[in-house]
Each structure stands twice: as C-alpha cells, then as structure tokens.
Design a protein around this motif. Sequence first.
Motif, PDB file in Angstrom:
ATOM      1  N   GLN A  30      13.048  11.146 -50.274  1.00 24.21           N
ATOM      2  CA  GLN A  30      11.846  11.548 -50.170  1.00 24.21           C
ATOM      3  C   GLN A  30      11.318  11.650 -48.666  1.00 24.21           C
ATOM      4  OE1 GLN A  30      10.030  12.632 -52.729  1.00 24.21           O
ATOM      5  NE2 GLN A  30      11.993  12.266 -54.051  1.00 24.21           N
ATOM      6  N   SER A  31      11.893  10.925 -47.921  1.00 27.54           N
ATOM      7  CA  SER A  31      11.574  10.776 -46.418  1.00 27.54           C
ATOM      8  C   SER A  31      11.993  12.412 -45.904  1.00 27.54           C
ATOM      9  CB  SER A  31      12.118   9.927 -45.708  1.00 27.54           C
ATOM     10  OG  SER A  31      12.119   9.960 -44.492  1.00 27.54           O
ATOM     11  N   GLY A  32      13.111  12.675 -46.534  1.00 30.34           N
ATOM     12  CA  GLY A  32      13.578  14.171 -45.879  1.00 30.34           C
ATOM     13  C   GLY A  32      12.594  15.408 -46.580  1.00 30.34           C
ATOM     14  N   LYS A  33      12.316  15.183 -47.542  1.00 27.17           N
ATOM     15  CA  LYS A  33      11.580  15.875 -48.597  1.00 27.17           C
ATOM     16  C   LYS A  33      10.160  16.133 -47.802  1.00 27.17           C
ATOM     17  CE  LYS A  33      13.503  16.116 -53.101  1.00 27.17           C
ATOM     18  NZ  LYS A  33      13.175  16.107 -54.410  1.00 27.17           N
ATOM     19  N   LEU A  34       9.540  14.891 -47.173  1.00 22.57           N
ATOM     20  CA  LEU A  34       8.173  15.152 -46.524  1.00 22.57           C
ATOM     21  C   LEU A  34       8.279  15.659 -45.093  1.00 22.57           C
ATOM     22  CD1 LEU A  34       5.346  14.265 -46.834  1.00 22.57           C
ATOM     23  CD2 LEU A  34       5.844  11.884 -46.062  1.00 22.57           C
ATOM     24  N   SER A  35       9.498  15.506 -44.454  1.00 25.18           N
ATOM     25  CA  SER A  35       9.602  15.909 -43.341  1.00 25.18           C
ATOM     26  C   SER A  35       9.887  17.494 -43.224  1.00 25.18           C
ATOM     27  CB  SER A  35      11.002  15.233 -42.648  1.00 25.18           C
ATOM     28  OG  SER A  35      11.352  15.989 -41.404  1.00 25.18           O
ATOM     29  N   ASP A  36      10.414  17.860 -44.329  1.00 26.65           N
ATOM     30  CA  ASP A  36      10.841  19.398 -44.404  1.00 26.65           C
ATOM     31  C   ASP A  36       9.186  19.980 -44.605  1.00 26.65           C
ATOM     32  OD1 ASP A  36      13.485  18.819 -44.153  1.00 26.65           O
ATOM     33  OD2 ASP A  36      13.771  19.297 -46.283  1.00 26.65           O
ATOM     34  N   ALA A  37       8.484  19.341 -45.528  1.00 29.55           N
ATOM     35  CA  ALA A  37       7.145  19.793 -45.793  1.00 29.55           C
ATOM     36  C   ALA A  37       6.307  19.881 -44.524  1.00 29.55           C
ATOM     37  CB  ALA A  37       6.567  18.978 -46.954  1.00 29.55           C
ATOM     38  N   LEU A  38       6.415  18.948 -43.921  1.00 28.87           N
ATOM     39  CA  LEU A  38       5.502  18.824 -42.421  1.00 28.87           C
ATOM     40  C   LEU A  38       6.046  19.892 -41.757  1.00 28.87           C
ATOM     41  CD1 LEU A  38       3.632  17.634 -40.530  1.00 28.87           C
ATOM     42  CD2 LEU A  38       5.321  16.047 -39.926  1.00 28.87           C
ATOM     43  N   THR A  39       7.291  20.110 -41.511  1.00 24.62           N
ATOM     44  CA  THR A  39       8.004  21.296 -40.526  1.00 24.62           C
ATOM     45  C   THR A  39       7.522  22.781 -41.142  1.00 24.62           C
ATOM     46  OG1 THR A  39       9.697  19.758 -40.000  1.00 24.62           O
ATOM     47  CG2 THR A  39      10.004  22.210 -39.699  1.00 24.62           C
ATOM     48  N   LYS A  40       7.575  22.763 -42.532  1.00 27.49           N
ATOM     49  CA  LYS A  40       7.020  24.176 -42.914  1.00 27.49           C
ATOM     50  C   LYS A  40       5.591  24.111 -42.729  1.00 27.49           C
ATOM     51  CE  LYS A  40       7.191  26.723 -47.327  1.00 27.49           C
ATOM     52  NZ  LYS A  40       7.882  26.806 -48.539  1.00 27.49           N
ATOM     53  N   LEU A  41       4.660  22.967 -42.906  1.00 28.41           N
ATOM     54  CA  LEU A  41       3.286  23.427 -42.557  1.00 28.41           C
ATOM     55  C   LEU A  41       3.076  23.706 -41.347  1.00 28.41           C
ATOM     56  CD1 LEU A  41       0.336  22.885 -43.603  1.00 28.41           C
ATOM     57  CD2 LEU A  41       0.525  20.441 -42.707  1.00 28.41           C
ATOM     58  N   VAL A  42       3.538  22.942 -40.259  1.00 31.97           N
ATOM     59  CA  VAL A  42       3.398  23.051 -39.047  1.00 31.97           C
ATOM     60  C   VAL A  42       3.758  24.811 -38.693  1.00 31.97           C
ATOM     61  CG1 VAL A  42       4.118  22.524 -36.562  1.00 31.97           C
ATOM     62  CG2 VAL A  42       3.474  20.757 -38.424  1.00 31.97           C
ATOM     63  N   VAL A  76       1.359  12.076 -40.959  1.00 28.46           N
ATOM     64  CA  VAL A  76       2.591  12.323 -41.862  1.00 28.46           C
ATOM     65  C   VAL A  76       3.884  12.001 -41.114  1.00 28.46           C
ATOM     66  CG1 VAL A  76       3.721  14.528 -43.030  1.00 28.46           C
ATOM     67  CG2 VAL A  76       1.310  14.170 -42.868  1.00 28.46           C
ATOM     68  N   GLY A  77       4.159  12.172 -39.914  1.00 26.40           N
ATOM     69  CA  GLY A  77       5.302  11.698 -39.133  1.00 26.40           C
ATOM     70  C   GLY A  77       5.517  10.103 -39.167  1.00 26.40           C
ATOM     71  N   VAL A  78       4.367   9.627 -39.265  1.00 36.18           N
ATOM     72  CA  VAL A  78       4.488   8.079 -39.585  1.00 36.18           C
ATOM     73  C   VAL A  78       5.090   7.699 -40.834  1.00 36.18           C
ATOM     74  CG1 VAL A  78       3.139   5.949 -39.684  1.00 36.18           C
ATOM     75  CG2 VAL A  78       3.017   7.488 -37.700  1.00 36.18           C
ATOM     76  N   LEU A  79       4.352   8.687 -41.760  1.00 35.58           N
ATOM     77  CA  LEU A  79       4.961   8.398 -43.197  1.00 35.58           C
ATOM     78  C   LEU A  79       6.379   8.855 -43.435  1.00 35.58           C
ATOM     79  CD1 LEU A  79       2.075   9.921 -45.282  1.00 35.58           C
ATOM     80  CD2 LEU A  79       2.420   7.362 -45.054  1.00 35.58           C
ATOM     81  N   VAL A  80       6.809   9.555 -42.736  1.00 34.14           N
ATOM     82  CA  VAL A  80       8.157   9.951 -42.890  1.00 34.14           C
ATOM     83  C   VAL A  80       9.191   8.911 -42.198  1.00 34.14           C
ATOM     84  CG1 VAL A  80      10.195  11.611 -41.706  1.00 34.14           C
ATOM     85  CG2 VAL A  80       7.896  12.654 -42.786  1.00 34.14           C
ATOM     86  N   LEU A  81       8.905   8.386 -41.225  1.00 36.08           N
ATOM     87  CA  LEU A  81       9.427   7.424 -40.675  1.00 36.08           C
ATOM     88  C   LEU A  81       9.503   6.199 -41.468  1.00 36.08           C
ATOM     89  CD1 LEU A  81       8.470   7.824 -36.948  1.00 36.08           C
ATOM     90  CD2 LEU A  81      10.729   8.431 -38.040  1.00 36.08           C
ATOM     91  N   GLY A  82       8.374   5.871 -42.027  1.00 34.81           N
ATOM     92  CA  GLY A  82       8.191   4.664 -42.961  1.00 34.81           C
ATOM     93  C   GLY A  82       8.889   4.757 -44.178  1.00 34.81           C
ATOM     94  N   LEU A  83       9.098   5.717 -44.775  1.00 36.23           N
ATOM     95  CA  LEU A  83       9.930   5.982 -46.034  1.00 36.23           C
ATOM     96  C   LEU A  83      11.264   5.781 -45.385  1.00 36.23           C
ATOM     97  CD1 LEU A  83       8.226   9.006 -47.952  1.00 36.23           C
ATOM     98  CD2 LEU A  83       8.428   6.637 -48.449  1.00 36.23           C
ATOM     99  N   ALA A  84      11.839   6.251 -44.276  1.00 35.18           N
ATOM    100  CA  ALA A  84      13.271   6.152 -43.899  1.00 35.18           C
ATOM    101  C   ALA A  84      13.601   4.675 -43.573  1.00 35.18           C
ATOM    102  CB  ALA A  84      13.384   7.027 -42.561  1.00 35.18           C
ATOM    103  N   SER A  85      12.351   3.910 -42.969  1.00 34.94           N
ATOM    104  CA  SER A  85      12.655   2.584 -42.630  1.00 34.94           C
ATOM    105  C   SER A  85      12.797   1.766 -43.979  1.00 34.94           C
ATOM    106  CB  SER A  85      11.672   2.074 -41.616  1.00 34.94           C
ATOM    107  OG  SER A  85      10.454   1.954 -42.286  1.00 34.94           O
ATOM    108  N   VAL A  86      12.115   2.160 -45.133  1.00 40.40           N
ATOM    109  CA  VAL A  86      12.186   1.237 -46.300  1.00 40.40           C
ATOM    110  C   VAL A  86      13.673   1.547 -46.715  1.00 40.40           C
ATOM    111  CG1 VAL A  86      11.492   1.264 -48.652  1.00 40.40           C
ATOM    112  CG2 VAL A  86       9.888   1.575 -46.826  1.00 40.40           C
ATOM    113  N   TYR A  87      14.107   2.797 -46.493  1.00 36.01           N
ATOM    114  CA  TYR A  87      15.656   3.076 -47.232  1.00 36.01           C
ATOM    115  C   TYR A  87      16.533   2.206 -46.402  1.00 36.01           C
ATOM    116  CZ  TYR A  87      20.131   5.198 -46.700  1.00 36.01           C
ATOM    117  OH  TYR A  87      21.479   5.595 -46.907  1.00 36.01           O
ATOM    118  N   GLU A  88      16.293   2.142 -45.006  1.00 38.56           N
ATOM    119  CA  GLU A  88      17.341   1.080 -44.201  1.00 38.56           C
ATOM    120  C   GLU A  88      17.054  -0.501 -44.441  1.00 38.56           C
ATOM    121  OE1 GLU A  88      16.495   2.359 -40.073  1.00 38.56           O
ATOM    122  OE2 GLU A  88      17.190   4.248 -40.479  1.00 38.56           O
TER     123      GLU A  88
END
Length: 122
Positions: A30-42, A76-88
């Motif tokens: 989900q972190s990857g999907k959110l990151s992709d969505a943010l990139t596409k939006l920007v 949204v970038g903070v959310l991406v990092l947050g999801l990645a940190s939950v995984y770790e």
Amino acid sequence: MGQRHGRGDGEVLDIRTADIKAVAPVFHEQSGKLSDALTKLVRTLDGLGKPWGDDKQGREFGSHYSPQQKKIESAVGVLVLGLASVYEAMNDMADGHVDNDELIAGIFARDAPGEPAEGRRR
C-alpha cells in the motif's frame, strides 16, 4: 492474529510471528501504491498547468489549492513513509519476538530443577 488466553487481569496475548509476517507486506504494497498515486498526481497536475480554468470557480479553487499544493504533497509523502515504516516495524517486531522466545527458552533450559543457584551460567 493470535488469541487471548487466561482470565481476569492476567490475560496474555498469544503473538503469532507467522501472522505478523503475513500481514506486514500489505503495508509495503500500500505504501508503494500510494507513492505511485502521488507521483501520478504531481506529474499530471504539473503537466496540465492549472486545469481548473480561469473562470470564477476555477480561480476560487486555484486560490485555495495552489498555496496548499506542496503541503498536500508533503503530507501524502509522510503517509507513504509511515506505511513503509509500519512494514519494517512489524518485521522487526516478529524477529524480536522470536529472539525473545529463544532467550526465554535458553533461560529455562539453564535453570533446570535441582540445579544449584551458583551453578547457573548467566
């Protein structure tokens, strides 16, 4: 994920490392999907310029959105990092739980019944 055992205030949560390790990748995905969505939006908005137009509604929207755009992207970038940190963290927690179980098992193996206290190795 696990079950509660015991009664009253002394309940113990049964942590199953396999469950933790099975769920952790969802956060990574989900972190990857959110990151992709943010990139596409920007990229899309930057590529379109100001697609909301120059009419009254467009100017009104732009006057609210444009000053906040970088803050929104950052949040949204903070959310991406947050999801990645939950995984770790979940993987680390599962590994730590296994290490703790092994440590406790080792303590009980050394403290076998009838062994004198001075014979214990620590």
